[in-house]
Write a protein that holds these residues in place. Structure first.
Motif, PDB file in Angstrom:
ATOM      1  N   GLY A  29       0.768  -1.230   0.000  1.00 41.39           N
ATOM      2  CA  GLY A  29       0.000   0.000   0.000  1.00 41.39           C
ATOM      3  C   GLY A  29       0.800   1.282   0.000  1.00 41.39           C
ATOM      4  N   GLU A  30       2.125   1.203  -0.042  1.00 49.46           N
ATOM      5  CA  GLU A  30       2.913   2.441  -0.054  1.00 49.46           C
ATOM      6  C   GLU A  30       3.413   2.760  -1.459  1.00 49.46           C
ATOM      7  OE1 GLU A  30       6.628   2.561   2.103  1.00 49.46           O
ATOM      8  OE2 GLU A  30       7.219   0.566   1.441  1.00 49.46           O
ATOM      9  N   VAL A  31       3.810   4.011  -1.646  1.00 52.70           N
ATOM     10  CA  VAL A  31       4.521   4.425  -2.849  1.00 52.70           C
ATOM     11  C   VAL A  31       5.987   4.511  -2.477  1.00 52.70           C
ATOM     12  CG1 VAL A  31       4.739   6.123  -4.696  1.00 52.70           C
ATOM     13  CG2 VAL A  31       2.512   5.746  -3.616  1.00 52.70           C
ATOM     14  N   PHE A  32       6.789   3.632  -3.050  1.00 53.17           N
ATOM     15  CA  PHE A  32       8.208   3.534  -2.702  1.00 53.17           C
ATOM     16  C   PHE A  32       9.022   4.049  -3.881  1.00 53.17           C
ATOM     17  CE2 PHE A  32      12.347   1.730  -2.031  1.00 53.17           C
ATOM     18  CZ  PHE A  32      12.496   1.678  -0.653  1.00 53.17           C
ATOM     19  N   GLY A  33       9.870   5.024  -3.633  1.00 55.70           N
ATOM     20  CA  GLY A  33      10.698   5.598  -4.682  1.00 55.70           C
ATOM     21  C   GLY A  33      12.112   5.061  -4.656  1.00 55.70           C
ATOM     22  N   VAL A  34      12.693   4.899  -5.841  1.00 58.50           N
ATOM     23  CA  VAL A  34      14.110   4.533  -5.976  1.00 58.50           C
ATOM     24  C   VAL A  34      14.737   5.597  -6.863  1.00 58.50           C
ATOM     25  CG1 VAL A  34      15.777   2.808  -6.724  1.00 58.50           C
ATOM     26  CG2 VAL A  34      13.569   2.077  -5.777  1.00 58.50           C
ATOM     27  N   ILE A  35      15.753   6.279  -6.341  1.00 60.38           N
ATOM     28  CA  ILE A  35      16.348   7.390  -7.070  1.00 60.38           C
ATOM     29  C   ILE A  35      17.854   7.189  -7.212  1.00 60.38           C
ATOM     30  CG2 ILE A  35      16.700   8.805  -4.993  1.00 60.38           C
ATOM     31  CD1 ILE A  35      15.962  11.258  -6.777  1.00 60.38           C
ATOM     32  N   GLY A  36      18.384   7.708  -8.286  1.00 58.62           N
ATOM     33  CA  GLY A  36      19.823   7.648  -8.547  1.00 58.62           C
ATOM     34  C   GLY A  36      20.093   8.185  -9.932  1.00 58.62           C
ATOM     35  N   LEU A 181      -1.216   8.833 -10.209  1.00 62.96           N
ATOM     36  CA  LEU A 181      -0.611   7.713  -9.479  1.00 62.96           C
ATOM     37  C   LEU A 181      -0.951   7.781  -7.991  1.00 62.96           C
ATOM     38  CD1 LEU A 181       2.913   7.545 -11.172  1.00 62.96           C
ATOM     39  CD2 LEU A 181       0.993   5.978 -11.515  1.00 62.96           C
ATOM     40  N   ALA A 182      -0.920   8.977  -7.410  1.00 64.19           N
ATOM     41  CA  ALA A 182      -1.284   9.128  -5.999  1.00 64.19           C
ATOM     42  C   ALA A 182      -2.741   8.746  -5.778  1.00 64.19           C
ATOM     43  CB  ALA A 182      -1.028  10.563  -5.541  1.00 64.19           C
ATOM     44  N   HIS A 183      -3.600   9.102  -6.720  1.00 61.74           N
ATOM     45  CA  HIS A 183      -5.023   8.742  -6.626  1.00 61.74           C
ATOM     46  C   HIS A 183      -5.197   7.221  -6.683  1.00 61.74           C
ATOM     47  CE1 HIS A 183      -9.354   8.867  -7.368  1.00 61.74           C
ATOM     48  NE2 HIS A 183      -9.162   8.066  -8.404  1.00 61.74           N
ATOM     49  N   LEU A 184      -4.484   6.571  -7.590  1.00 60.92           N
ATOM     50  CA  LEU A 184      -4.585   5.114  -7.706  1.00 60.92           C
ATOM     51  C   LEU A 184      -4.077   4.431  -6.440  1.00 60.92           C
ATOM     52  CD1 LEU A 184      -3.320   4.689 -11.376  1.00 60.92           C
ATOM     53  CD2 LEU A 184      -5.683   4.562 -10.568  1.00 60.92           C
ATOM     54  N   ASN A 185      -3.029   4.974  -5.858  1.00 52.92           N
ATOM     55  CA  ASN A 185      -2.505   4.422  -4.613  1.00 52.92           C
ATOM     56  C   ASN A 185      -3.545   4.505  -3.494  1.00 52.92           C
ATOM     57  OD1 ASN A 185      -0.816   5.678  -1.931  1.00 52.92           O
ATOM     58  ND2 ASN A 185      -0.266   3.626  -2.616  1.00 52.92           N
ATOM     59  N   ARG A 186      -4.206   5.656  -3.405  1.00 49.08           N
ATOM     60  CA  ARG A 186      -5.201   5.849  -2.338  1.00 49.08           C
ATOM     61  C   ARG A 186      -6.466   5.031  -2.590  1.00 49.08           C
ATOM     62  NH1 ARG A 186      -3.904  11.271  -3.255  1.00 49.08           N
ATOM     63  NH2 ARG A 186      -5.870  11.508  -4.377  1.00 49.08           N
ATOM     64  N   GLU A 187      -6.989   5.102  -3.810  1.00 52.52           N
ATOM     65  CA  GLU A 187      -8.304   4.529  -4.080  1.00 52.52           C
ATOM     66  C   GLU A 187      -8.266   3.019  -4.290  1.00 52.52           C
ATOM     67  OE1 GLU A 187     -11.119   6.295  -3.849  1.00 52.52           O
ATOM     68  OE2 GLU A 187      -9.786   7.902  -3.174  1.00 52.52           O
ATOM     69  N   LEU A 188      -7.199   2.513  -4.901  1.00 53.12           N
ATOM     70  CA  LEU A 188      -7.111   1.080  -5.201  1.00 53.12           C
ATOM     71  C   LEU A 188      -6.222   0.326  -4.224  1.00 53.12           C
ATOM     72  CD1 LEU A 188      -6.755   1.198  -9.123  1.00 53.12           C
ATOM     73  CD2 LEU A 188      -8.852   1.110  -7.726  1.00 53.12           C
TER      74      LEU A 188
END
Length: 326
Positions: A29-36, A181-188
């Motif tokens: 259920g989280e949005v996990f970012g990978v940056i580099g 994407l934030a909406h999909l994370n929250r709603e789905l």
């Protein structure tokens, strides 16, 4: 939902490993970012999650499955639970928007009479109901990426992988896609793994972030903590570039302090009040007020002179301001 356990990945004839001893967990259920930066190993890492690559060392667990041990049938079943969107959309140019979204449903053997309803539902979800009969060449970049998102959601995945999903888009369209994407994370309740080289993308939508450099994970944690108080030099450079606070030191002048305000304190006149009470003069060398997801924050680079600087620093800390040497 996803776990990397001492994962390494080496490609034949490559001078160094693409990934080395990576350990991280992604919570459902989280949005996990990978940056580099380019070449850090981000794309390799995300392709290990759905078995497009297999680890050379260690284990990758995705939704309960050890990806490296799956046979072809089990891997296909896993990929139906893991959607993926790409930087350059990867749409079928000869098919309409509706046919592109329907494609994974047909591959999965969804009954024909169910496909039309699911496609209509998905196009409505991403705001493209009126574009169903168009072809990719007739769409804007943002519309193409929305088609890619709808297609990735076709088989009701539990995980959505985003491989530089906004890098080919202009800033305004990027904001729209990140809001979606934030909406999909929250709603789905989707678990989203998002890789990018842009710190602003991480700041806007992610709960937690991992920083990769030359195949190694050099820092990870809550986005607010990593963004506002980076520890590793690579992270500090990424954050400074994104925040515009990179080159504000005054050589030979008083020490430069980084003041961090969060939440309601962001909008209170704390610095001015404490400066008056302690007789300190201050120069603001750089600053920014913005948000990390829904939380406001402010960061100032300042120099303090005159008066009781030690008392001013103590009073700032008492007021909930984080004070650090810049």
């Amino acid at each position: 939902m996803i776990s990397f356990q001492s994962v390494g990945k080496t490609f034949p004839r490559a001078p160094s490993p693409a990934l080395e001893d990576v350990n991280l967990d992604v919570v459902a259920g989280e949005v996990f970012g990978v940056i580099g930066q380019s070449g850090a190993g981000k794309s390799t890492l995300i392709r290990l999650i759905n078995g497009l690559e297999r680890p050379s060392l260690g284990r990758v667990l995705t939704d309960g499955d050890n990806v490296g041990d799956l046979d072809a049938d089990a891997l296909r079943a896993l990929r139906r639970r893991v959607g993926m969107i790409f930087q350059h959309f990867n749409l079928l140019s000869s098919k309409t928007v509706a046919a592109n979204v329907a494609f994974p449903l047909r591959v999965a053997g969804t009954p024909r009479d169910q496909i039309g309803a699911r496609v209509a539902e998905l196009l409505d979800l991403v705001g493209l109901s009126d574009q169903a009969a168009k072809y990719p060449a007739q769409l804007s970049g943002g519309q193409k990426q929305r088609v890619g998102i709808a297609r990735a959601l076709a088989n009701h995945p539990r995980i959505l992988l985003c491989d530089e999903a906004t890098s080919a888009l202009d800033p305004q369209t990027t904001e729209q896609i990140l809001d979606l994407l934030a909406h999909l994370n929250r709603e789905l309740g989707l678990t989203i793994v998002l890789i990018t080289h842009e710190m602003e993308v991480i700041r806007r939508v992610c709960h937690r972030v991992a920083v990769l450099d030359a195949g190694s994970m050099v820092e990870s944690g809550e986005v607010a903590e990593v963004f506002l108080h980076p520890r590793h030099p690579v992270t500090r450079r990424l954050v400074a570039d994104a925040a515009g606070l990179a080159a504000a030191k005054v050589e030979g002048g008083p020490p430069t302090l980084r003041l961090t305000f969060r939440g309601a304190a962001t909008f209170e006149p704390i610095l001015g009040r404490i400066a008056r009470d302690t007789g300190v003069d201050y120069s603001i060398l750089a600053g920014r007020i913005d948000r990390i997801r829904d939380e406001p924050y402010g960061q100032l680079l300042v120099s303090l002179v005159g008066g009781d600087v030690a008392l001013a620093r103590a009073r700032l800390t008492e007021a909930g301001v984080r004070v650090e040497e810049a």
